[in-house]
Design an enzyme around this catalytic site. Structure first.
Site, PDB file in Angstrom:
ATOM      1  N   GLU A  28     -27.024 -21.839-100.946  1.00 30.98           N
ATOM      2  CA  GLU A  28     -26.981 -20.531-100.306  1.00 30.98           C
ATOM      3  C   GLU A  28     -26.879 -19.368-101.288  1.00 30.98           C
ATOM      4  OE1 GLU A  28     -27.395 -19.974 -97.049  1.00 30.98           O
ATOM      5  OE2 GLU A  28     -27.732 -22.128 -96.793  1.00 30.98           O
ATOM      6  N   SER A  74      16.469 -40.720 -48.926  1.00 28.51           N
ATOM      7  CA  SER A  74      17.839 -40.959 -49.383  1.00 28.51           C
ATOM      8  C   SER A  74      18.098 -40.499 -50.805  1.00 28.51           C
ATOM      9  CB  SER A  74      18.182 -42.444 -49.248  1.00 28.51           C
ATOM     10  OG  SER A  74      18.267 -42.795 -47.883  1.00 28.51           O
TER      11      SER A  74
END
Length: 815
Positions: A86, A466
Site C-alpha cells: 500500500e 407452595s
C-alpha cells in the site's frame, strides 16, 4: 534580460497564483478537516462483546466486526506486507507522495480516466474516516489536506495503527484483527506468511479479491503482495516460494463463541441499548462481563434441557414429524432424503433424521448432515405412545412398535449414544443466585432461544403454589408461633356468602395428620395448616409481611388463597425473595453485569452490589449493606425448617419417621441443603427452590399456556416399566432438574450450612405435643427457638408415647 525578467515575473505570478489557489482550496475544505480532538479520540466502530464472569465469550452484537489491536501486538511480517503493498515509503513521506501524485496525474492526462492511484496510507486513512469513496477532484484535494493535517498531529505508528484497525477487509470485517478471525479463526500472531499476505491484498478490492468468494483471484493478489515483499527485501526467495505454493485455507468463521448463553446475553443487549442507545451500544467496542460463571451456566442449560426431555419421555412419543414413504412403496434414496431434509430447521440439541431400516430392537437413521447412525433399544424403549397428558400407551417391546422406515424423526446424543427424541412441549426456567450479594450465577429462560426468545426466568409471572409457604411461616413466627407449635391438620369448610359456595382447601395427597407441629407441616406442605396460620396472623399482616421480600403489591392477592400460592411471580423474583432465608434476613438486589470495559480493556464501570453486612459493618457504612427485612433468628428458623423438606424427621427405626416433599434432593448427599416444592392447582405450574448459604436456585416447569396442566405420568420410567403413576408436581417436574444442576454447581464445594445466630436456644421437645420432654428417645428431638419463646411446660411422662402413623407422600401438594 527582458526575456529573463519576464520569465521571473511569470514564475512569480504562477507561484503567487498557486499559493492563492492553495490557500483558497484550504479554506474551501477547512470545514472538512478534523480537529485535533477528533483525531486524538477516534472511535472505531467496534461491536459489543458479552462475556461470562470468567472471560468466556457468549455473544457479540453489532453490524461491523472489529477487534482493535495495538501496533506493538501486530506481527512484523504483517506490517511489512501492508507497507510493501500500500505505501512502501510510508515512514519517509509527509502524508502525500509527490512522485505518486505526478504519476497519477500523467495517467489522468494521457488516458482521461479518473484513477485512485497515488493514495498513501495516510490519505486512505483520511478517506476512510472523514470522506466518501466518490471519485471526484475535490475529494482528492480534501484527502491531501486532511492527510497533511493527520501527519502533523499523529505519529507514524499512530497513523498506521488507526489504518490497520479501520480498513475494510470484506465479510463485515473491519481491521486486521477481525479479518484474521473471520477468514482464519486465528489471532494475528497465529497467521502464516501466506495468510498475512492474503489480508494485505484485500484493501484494493475486498469483495472482488475475497478468498472465500473468489479464491483464485485472491490467490493471484496474494502472490502479488508476496512479490512486493520480496522486492522490498522483507522476505527471502525461499519464504516467497513456500508462501506462493501454500493452498487457500480461508473459510468463514463466526465469532468464537465459547459458551452459547442467549438468554443472559439478550438481557445484557437490552440493558446496554436502553442505557447507551443503539449506535453507541453496538459500535463502541464495549466488553460486558456478566456475573454468570461459564461452568455453572453450562450446567444450568444442560439440566434444564435434560429435565424437559425427562418430562417428555414420561408422557410418551407423539409420533414422527413426517412420513416420507409408506411400507408398500419403494424406499427413497439417500440423495432424495437429504434433499428433503435440507429446509428442516434443527434446534440444538435435536438432530433431524429419517428412519431407513429397523432391527428388532434398534433403528438406522440417516441424519441431515449425511451421517448414518444407529439408535439402540436403550434410546427407544421409553417411547410409549402419547394419548393425552394424563394417559400413555403400553411399553413397546420392539422397534417396530414405535417406528417405521420413512419416518422423519428427531434424535439427540446423550452419554455417547443416540436416543429417539422430540421437541419438549412444556417450558422451563432456572435462576441461580449468590444469596449473599444477589449476583446471578446462572440463568436460563427456556429450552431453546431459537425456538422462543421469551425469557421465562424474568418475564413469566406464574402462580407459585407452595413456594409461598416459607414467607407465610416466616410471618407466623413473627406473630408468636414457633416451629413446635401444634396446628390442627384437618379439613376446612368455609362458607362464602358472596359466592354461595363453600371453600374447601385440601392437602395433596388428600391425607390429614390431625395435630401437627409447624416444622413438619412446612416440610410436608400441608395446605390447611397454611390457611390456619394465615388466619391466625391476619390476612393483612400476612400480605404485608410477604411484601417485605421485594415482591410487587399487585402480585400479592389479598385473599385466603394467598396461603396456597395464588400469588404470581417470576422465577427471578422468587429466587431473590428466598435469598433472605439463606443470608440471614437481608433483601439483596439481583444483578447480571459484573463490569464494563472499552475495547482495550480499560474499566468503564463495575457492579457495586449491596451485600449482607454484620451489625458492626452496618453501623460503619450502611449505604453498602443490603437492608434487613426479617430478623436473623427468623431467617435461620425458616431455613432450618426447610431442611426438613429435604431430610424429613423422626425415627425410621421406630416407625415415627416422615419424609418431606423434597426428599429427592437427598441424592446430593449434602446436609447443608434446604428447599421448598411448589405445585399449583391441577399441576399447571411446578417449582422447586433450594439453597445453602452460598448458592440458591429456583426451577420452574409448566406450559407457556397458563391454563394447561402438566398432567399425570409414570415417574422415573426405567426400561419402559412404569414405577409410580401420579400427577406431575414440583417434586417430580422441577426438583429433578434442580438436583442435576446443583450436582454440578456444588461439585467440590465445601459444606456451607446456615449457622444458628445468637439469640436462639435449643431444647428437647416431645414430637407429639411440642412441649418440653425429658425423654431421650424416638419420641423427642431438639428444636430451635428464639430466646423467650421456647415451651415452659413438660409433657406428662406416661411411660409411652404413641407415634404418629402416616402415609409417606409420593407426590406433592396440588396447591
Amino acid at each position: 534580460m527582458n526575456l529573463l525578467k519576464r520569465l521571473l515575473q511569470l514564475i512569480l505570478l504562477c507561484t503567487t497564483l498557486g499559493l492563492l489557489t492553495l490557500f483558497g482550496l484550504y479554506y474551501y475544505v477547512k470545514s472538512d478537516i478534523p480537529s485535533v480532538k477528533v483525531l486524538k479520540d477516534v472511535q472505531l466502530q467496534t461491536p459489543m462483546q458479552v462475556f461470562t464472569r470468567d472471560g468466556k465469550l457468549i455473544n457479540q452484537f453489532g453490524e461491523k466486526r472489529r477487534i482493535p489491536v495495538k501496533i506493538n501486538d501486530i506481527p512484523e511480517p504483517l506490517l511489512q506486507a501492508f507497507l510493501a503493498t500500500e505505501d512502501n515509503r510510508f515512514y519517509d513521506h509527509f502524508g502525500i507522495d509527490p512522485i505518486g501524485i505526478v504519476r497519477s496525474f500523467i495517467v489522468l492526462v494521457s488516458t482521461g480516466e479518473k484513477k485512485q492511484g497515488a493514495s498513501t496510507i495516510t490519505m486512505q486513512l483520511a478517506r476512510n474516516f472523514f470522506l466518501t469513496r466518490e471519485k471526484a477532484y475535490i475529494r482528492k484535494v480534501k484527502e491531501i489536506f486532511i492527510a497533511l493535517h493527520i501527519e502533523r498531529l499523529l505519529s507514524k505508528d499512530e497513523i498506521l495503527e488507526l489504518y490497520l484497525n479501520k480498513i475494510e477487509l470484506g465479510h463485515r470485517a473491519f481491521g486486521i484483527g477481525a479479518a484474521a478471525q473471520v477468514y482464519y479463526g486465528k489471532e494475528l500472531h497465529e497467521l502464516t506468511l501466506a495468510q498475512m499476505a492474503m489480508l494485505a491484498g484485500l484493501p484494493k478490492a475486498p469483495s472482488a479479491l475475497n478468498p472465500i468468494r473468489n479464491p483464485q483471484r485472491a490467490k493471484l493478489r496474494r502472490n502479488v503482495v508476496l512479490g512486493r515483499m520480496l522486492t522490498e527485501g522483507y522476505i527471502s526467495q525461499t519464504q516467497y516460494n513456500e508462501a506462493t505454493q501454500a493452498p487457500i485455507t480461508a473459510k468463514r468463521h463466526g465469532a468464537e463463541i465459547e459458551l452459547y448463553a442467549p438468554y443472559i446475553s439478550e438481557m445484557v443487549r437490552a440493558y446496554m441499548v436502553k442505557t447507551y442507545g443503539e449506535d453507541q451500544a453496538y459500535n463502541s467496542g464495549f466488553k460486558v462481563y456478566t456475573t454468570v460463571e461459564s461452568n455453572i451456566q453450562a450446567a444450568a442449560q444442560q439440566a434444564l434441557i435434560d429435565n424437559l426431555h425427562a418430562y417428555d419421555m414420561r408422557h410418551g412419543f407423539r409420533g414422527p414429524e413426517a412420513q416420507y414413504w409408506q411400507a408398500e412403496e419403494a424406499p427413497w434414496s439417500a440423495t432424495q432424503i437429504l434433499e428433503r431434509l435440507k429446509p428442516v430447521r434443527e434446534i440444538d440439541p435435536l438432530r433431524a433424521g429419517v428412519v431407513t431400516a429397523l432391527e428388532e430392537q434398534s433403528a438406522t437413521v440417516l441424519l441431515k448432515d449425511g451421517a448414518s447412525i444407529t439408535v439402540p433399544w436403550a434410546g427407544l424403549n421409553w417411547a410409549r405412545a402419547y394419548i393425552t397428558e394424563r394417559r400413555q400407551g403400553l411399553p413397546p417391546k420392539q422397534a417396530s412398535d414405535i417406528l417405521a422406515p420413512g419416518m422423519q424423526i428427531w434424535v439427540r446424543e446423550k452419554d455417547q449414544s443416540w436416543m429417539l427424541s422430540q421437541l419438549p412441549q412444556p417450558a422451563s426456567a432456572l435462576v441461580s443466585l449468590d444469596p449473599q450479594s444477589g449476583r446471578i450465577k446462572a440463568l436460563v429462560g427456556g429450552y431453546s432461544f431459537q425456538q422462543s426468545q421469551y425469557n421465562r426466568a424474568v418475564q413469566a409471572k406464574r402462580q407459585v403454589g407452595s413456594n409461598i409457604k416459607p414467607f407465610i411461616y416466616s410471618g407466623a413466627l413473627e406473630s408468636g408461633y414457633t416451629l413446635s407449635t401444634i396446628i390442627n391438620d384437618a379439613p376446612i369448610n368455609h362458607w362464602d356468602k358472596s359466592m354461595g359456595v363453600a371453600w374447601r382447601p385440601k392437602n395433596s395427597p388428600d391425607v390429614y395428620s390431625g395435630p401437627i407441629r409447624i416444622r413438619r407441616a412446612l416440610a410436608q406442605s400441608k395446605n390447611v395448616v397454611s390457611v390456619r396460620l394465615l388466619r391466625g396472623m391476619g390476612l393483612s399482616a400476612a400480605a404485608d409481611h410477604i411484601l417485605k421480600f421485594g415482591f410487587n403489591n399487585e402480585d400479592i392477592v389479598r385473599s385466603e388463597s394467598l396461603a396456597l400460592g395464588s400469588a404470581s411471580l417470576t422465577p427471578l423474583e422468587m429466587a431473590r425473595g428466598m435469598s433472605a432465608f439463606a443470608n440471614g434476613g437481608h433483601l439483596v438486589e439481583t444483578y447480571f453485569i459484573e463490569k464494563l470495559t472499552d475495547s482495550y480493556g480499560n474499566l468503564l464501570g463495575a457492579a457495586q452490589p449491596l451485600t449482607v453486612c454484620t451489625e458492626e459493618e452496618w453501623e460503619v457504612d450502611q449505604y453498602t449493606c443490603a437492608p434487613r427485612i426479617i430478623s436473623e433468628q427468623n431467617a435461620f428458623l425458616i431455613a432450618d425448617a426447610m431442611k426438613s423438606v429435604v431430610w424429613g424427621g423422626g425415627s425410621w427405626k421406630h416407625k415415627t419417621g416422615w419424609s418431606g416433599t423434597g426428599w429427592r434432593a437427598q441424592a446430593l448427599k449434602r446436609k447443608d441443603l434446604a428447599g421448598k416444592t411448589g405445585t399449583t392447582n391441577n399441576s399447571v405450574d411446578t417449582w422447586f427452590t433450594g439453597f445453602n448459604r452460598n448458592v440458591l436456585t429456583t426451577v420452574w416447569v409448566g406450559f407457556d399456556d397458563p391454563g394447561k396442566s402438566l398432567g399425570r405420568a409414570a415417574y422415573n420410567a426405567n426400561l419402559g416399566k412404569q414405577q409410580v403413576v401420579g400427577a406431575e408436581a414440583g417434586a417430580t417436574s422441577a426438583l429433578p432438574g434442580w438436583v442435576q444442576f446443583m450436582q454440578a454447581a456444588l461439585k467440590d464445594e465445601p459444606l456451607a450450612p446456615i449457622e444458628p445466630p445468637p439469640g436462639l436456644v435449643s431444647v428437647r421437645i416431645d414430637l407429639k405435643t411440642g412441649l418440653l420432654s425429658e425423654r431421650n428417645d424416638h419420641t423427642s428431638r431438639f428444636e430451635y427457638f428464639e430466646r423467650g419463646t421456647a415451651p415452659t411446660k413438660y409433657v406428662l411422662d406416661t411411660g409411652s408415647s404413641t407415634p404418629f402413623e402416616e402415609q409417606l407422600p409420593d407426590t406433592e401438594e396440588l396447591f
